[in-house]
Design a protein around this motif. Sequence first.
Motif, PDB file in Angstrom:
ATOM      1  N   ILE A   4       0.841  -1.192   0.000  1.00 36.27           N
ATOM      2  CA  ILE A   4       0.000   0.000   0.000  1.00 36.27           C
ATOM      3  C   ILE A   4       0.878   1.245   0.000  1.00 36.27           C
ATOM      4  O   ILE A   4       1.784   1.374   0.825  1.00 36.27           O
ATOM      5  CB  ILE A   4      -0.930   0.032   1.236  1.00 36.27           C
ATOM      6  N   PHE A   5       0.611   2.142  -0.929  1.00 36.15           N
ATOM      7  CA  PHE A   5       1.274   3.440  -0.997  1.00 36.15           C
ATOM      8  C   PHE A   5       0.321   4.453  -0.368  1.00 36.15           C
ATOM      9  O   PHE A   5      -0.800   4.608  -0.827  1.00 36.15           O
ATOM     10  CB  PHE A   5       1.574   3.779  -2.454  1.00 36.15           C
ATOM     11  N   ALA A   6       0.765   5.123   0.677  1.00 36.08           N
ATOM     12  CA  ALA A   6      -0.104   6.044   1.426  1.00 36.08           C
ATOM     13  C   ALA A   6      -0.329   7.329   0.640  1.00 36.08           C
ATOM     14  O   ALA A   6       0.148   8.408   1.000  1.00 36.08           O
ATOM     15  CB  ALA A   6       0.484   6.342   2.798  1.00 36.08           C
ATOM     16  N   THR A  53       2.811   5.343   7.945  1.00 33.11           N
ATOM     17  CA  THR A  53       2.898   3.879   7.883  1.00 33.11           C
ATOM     18  C   THR A  53       2.419   3.260   9.188  1.00 33.11           C
ATOM     19  O   THR A  53       1.731   2.239   9.173  1.00 33.11           O
ATOM     20  CB  THR A  53       4.331   3.407   7.552  1.00 33.11           C
ATOM     21  N   ASP A  54       2.737   3.866  10.323  1.00 31.35           N
ATOM     22  CA  ASP A  54       2.255   3.349  11.614  1.00 31.35           C
ATOM     23  C   ASP A  54       0.736   3.315  11.653  1.00 31.35           C
ATOM     24  O   ASP A  54       0.128   2.368  12.182  1.00 31.35           O
ATOM     25  CB  ASP A  54       2.776   4.202  12.767  1.00 31.35           C
ATOM     26  N   TYR A  55       0.116   4.355  11.094  1.00 26.60           N
ATOM     27  CA  TYR A  55      -1.340   4.435  11.085  1.00 26.60           C
ATOM     28  C   TYR A  55      -1.940   3.287  10.268  1.00 26.60           C
ATOM     29  O   TYR A  55      -2.896   2.627  10.682  1.00 26.60           O
ATOM     30  CB  TYR A  55      -1.783   5.772  10.502  1.00 26.60           C
ATOM     31  N   LEU A  56      -1.354   3.036   9.112  1.00 24.86           N
ATOM     32  CA  LEU A  56      -1.860   1.963   8.257  1.00 24.86           C
ATOM     33  C   LEU A  56      -1.628   0.589   8.875  1.00 24.86           C
ATOM     34  O   LEU A  56      -2.472  -0.306   8.749  1.00 24.86           O
ATOM     35  CB  LEU A  56      -1.216   2.045   6.878  1.00 24.86           C
ATOM     36  N   ILE A  57      -0.496   0.428   9.537  1.00 26.98           N
ATOM     37  CA  ILE A  57      -0.217  -0.845  10.208  1.00 26.98           C
ATOM     38  C   ILE A  57      -1.255  -1.083  11.311  1.00 26.98           C
ATOM     39  O   ILE A  57      -1.831  -2.171  11.431  1.00 26.98           O
ATOM     40  CB  ILE A  57       1.204  -0.838  10.803  1.00 26.98           C
ATOM     41  N   PHE A  65       4.071   1.832   2.396  1.00 25.03           N
ATOM     42  CA  PHE A  65       5.091   2.867   2.464  1.00 25.03           C
ATOM     43  C   PHE A  65       4.438   4.229   2.288  1.00 25.03           C
ATOM     44  O   PHE A  65       3.340   4.353   1.741  1.00 25.03           O
ATOM     45  CB  PHE A  65       6.229   2.648   1.454  1.00 25.03           C
ATOM     46  N   ALA A  66       5.128   5.256   2.797  1.00 22.91           N
ATOM     47  CA  ALA A  66       4.633   6.625   2.739  1.00 22.91           C
ATOM     48  C   ALA A  66       5.825   7.553   2.595  1.00 22.91           C
ATOM     49  O   ALA A  66       6.953   7.198   2.942  1.00 22.91           O
ATOM     50  CB  ALA A  66       3.858   6.964   4.010  1.00 22.91           C
ATOM     51  N   ASP A  67       5.555   8.762   2.083  1.00 17.64           N
ATOM     52  CA  ASP A  67       6.640   9.720   1.948  1.00 17.64           C
ATOM     53  C   ASP A  67       6.248  11.065   2.537  1.00 17.64           C
ATOM     54  O   ASP A  67       5.070  11.374   2.687  1.00 17.64           O
ATOM     55  CB  ASP A  67       7.050   9.885   0.477  1.00 17.64           C
ATOM     56  N   ASP A  68       7.254  11.839   2.897  1.00 22.39           N
ATOM     57  CA  ASP A  68       7.050  13.226   3.293  1.00 22.39           C
ATOM     58  C   ASP A  68       8.202  14.029   2.709  1.00 22.39           C
ATOM     59  O   ASP A  68       9.342  13.558   2.663  1.00 22.39           O
ATOM     60  CB  ASP A  68       6.990  13.376   4.816  1.00 22.39           C
ATOM     61  N   SER A  69       7.884  15.222   2.233  1.00 29.18           N
ATOM     62  CA  SER A  69       8.872  16.035   1.525  1.00 29.18           C
ATOM     63  C   SER A  69       8.734  17.499   1.907  1.00 29.18           C
ATOM     64  O   SER A  69       7.683  17.928   2.393  1.00 29.18           O
ATOM     65  CB  SER A  69       8.686  15.914   0.004  1.00 29.18           C
ATOM     66  N   GLY A  70       9.792  18.259   1.650  1.00 18.61           N
ATOM     67  CA  GLY A  70       9.708  19.687   1.873  1.00 18.61           C
ATOM     68  C   GLY A  70      10.998  20.392   1.501  1.00 18.61           C
ATOM     69  O   GLY A  70      11.973  19.775   1.069  1.00 18.61           O
ATOM     70  N   LEU A  71      10.967  21.705   1.672  1.00 16.20           N
ATOM     71  CA  LEU A  71      12.098  22.577   1.356  1.00 16.20           C
ATOM     72  C   LEU A  71      12.771  23.018   2.650  1.00 16.20           C
ATOM     73  O   LEU A  71      12.097  23.439   3.598  1.00 16.20           O
ATOM     74  CB  LEU A  71      11.593  23.803   0.591  1.00 16.20           C
ATOM     75  N   GLU A  72      14.090  22.917   2.697  1.00 14.66           N
ATOM     76  CA  GLU A  72      14.868  23.367   3.854  1.00 14.66           C
ATOM     77  C   GLU A  72      15.825  24.464   3.401  1.00 14.66           C
ATOM     78  O   GLU A  72      16.643  24.242   2.508  1.00 14.66           O
ATOM     79  CB  GLU A  72      15.650  22.201   4.463  1.00 14.66           C
ATOM     80  N   ILE A  73      15.731  25.644   4.036  1.00 11.68           N
ATOM     81  CA  ILE A  73      16.550  26.793   3.657  1.00 11.68           C
ATOM     82  C   ILE A  73      17.556  27.073   4.768  1.00 11.68           C
ATOM     83  O   ILE A  73      17.182  27.264   5.931  1.00 11.68           O
ATOM     84  CB  ILE A  73      15.664  28.029   3.409  1.00 11.68           C
ATOM     85  N   GLU A  74      18.834  27.096   4.407  1.00 12.76           N
ATOM     86  CA  GLU A  74      19.904  27.215   5.398  1.00 12.76           C
ATOM     87  C   GLU A  74      19.766  28.476   6.248  1.00 12.76           C
ATOM     88  O   GLU A  74      19.861  28.427   7.479  1.00 12.76           O
ATOM     89  CB  GLU A  74      21.263  27.182   4.699  1.00 12.76           C
ATOM     90  N   PHE A 114      15.780  20.506  -1.277  1.00 10.21           N
ATOM     91  CA  PHE A 114      14.544  19.753  -1.191  1.00 10.21           C
ATOM     92  C   PHE A 114      14.889  18.378  -0.632  1.00 10.21           C
ATOM     93  O   PHE A 114      15.926  17.803  -0.982  1.00 10.21           O
ATOM     94  CB  PHE A 114      13.900  19.586  -2.571  1.00 10.21           C
ATOM     95  N   LYS A 115      14.001  17.847   0.202  1.00  9.01           N
ATOM     96  CA  LYS A 115      14.264  16.549   0.829  1.00  9.01           C
ATOM     97  C   LYS A 115      12.999  15.704   0.825  1.00  9.01           C
ATOM     98  O   LYS A 115      11.904  16.214   1.085  1.00  9.01           O
ATOM     99  CB  LYS A 115      14.745  16.753   2.266  1.00  9.01           C
ATOM    100  N   THR A 116      13.155  14.438   0.532  1.00 10.02           N
ATOM    101  CA  THR A 116      12.075  13.452   0.635  1.00 10.02           C
ATOM    102  C   THR A 116      12.554  12.305   1.505  1.00 10.02           C
ATOM    103  O   THR A 116      13.693  11.846   1.361  1.00 10.02           O
ATOM    104  CB  THR A 116      11.696  12.888  -0.747  1.00 10.02           C
ATOM    105  N   VAL A 117      11.696  11.842   2.393  1.00  9.46           N
ATOM    106  CA  VAL A 117      11.962  10.632   3.168  1.00  9.46           C
ATOM    107  C   VAL A 117      10.804   9.667   2.962  1.00  9.46           C
ATOM    108  O   VAL A 117       9.638  10.057   3.082  1.00  9.46           O
ATOM    109  CB  VAL A 117      12.136  10.924   4.669  1.00  9.46           C
ATOM    110  N   ILE A 118      11.135   8.437   2.638  1.00 12.06           N
ATOM    111  CA  ILE A 118      10.137   7.373   2.490  1.00 12.06           C
ATOM    112  C   ILE A 118      10.270   6.410   3.659  1.00 12.06           C
ATOM    113  O   ILE A 118      11.371   5.977   4.001  1.00 12.06           O
ATOM    114  CB  ILE A 118      10.335   6.607   1.168  1.00 12.06           C
ATOM    115  N   SER A 119       9.147   6.100   4.280  1.00 15.89           N
ATOM    116  CA  SER A 119       9.076   5.083   5.325  1.00 15.89           C
ATOM    117  C   SER A 119       8.416   3.842   4.734  1.00 15.89           C
ATOM    118  O   SER A 119       7.311   3.930   4.194  1.00 15.89           O
ATOM    119  CB  SER A 119       8.247   5.601   6.508  1.00 15.89           C
TER     120      SER A 119
END
Length: 196
Positions: A4-6, A53-57, A65-74, A114-119
């Motif tokens: 399942i892709f969240a 992913t914890d919610y779906l489990i 799996f699920a992803d979250d992304s965003g912009l990080e400015i120094e 830009f950063k993406t993390v997949i769980s």
Amino acid sequence: MELIFATNNAHKLEEVQAMVGNKFTLKSLNDIGCTDDIPETGDTFEENAKQKTDYLIKHFQVNCFADDSGLEIEALNGEPGVYSARYSGSRDMEQNIDLVLEKLKDNTNRKAQFKTVISLFLNDHQHFFEGTVEGTIINERIGTKGFGYDPIFIPTGFDKTFAEMTPEEKNTISHRSIAVSKLVEFLCPEGSSYSI
């Protein structure tokens, strides 16, 4: 095997399905009858992706799996970060971009990423995959393609914003494609290289 892709973004689902081939059958939240607004209250992309992913489990007992992304400015100490989609207090991206440009107007440090993390939760084990792309925040919007902060972000080594690139150009270097490629390599180690 089903995974399942969240997400309920059909385009994103199709792209990732093409990458994993027939080893896994991907399903969306709609496909499993999940219409809930899954909370994202973490302080990091990792926490938010894991929350999904914890919610779906917990509620559906599925490999997912699920992803979250965003912009990080120094210069803004990593902002907007996990609040990228609602940085101005709303989900209006024009307002979010305006706020970023206002905060950076007298700042010469324009470094950002830009950063993406997949769980991934698979067979009772949790895994994380990360993708980043570094670049620079410019002073005004350029380009009409893409979404989010794309019109003000020029990736390192290029002379145009994400919003000036074709989807194919962007997807060869984007943070999301890097993270998804790592996910696919993990799921299908014998597979070919792909990009989304």
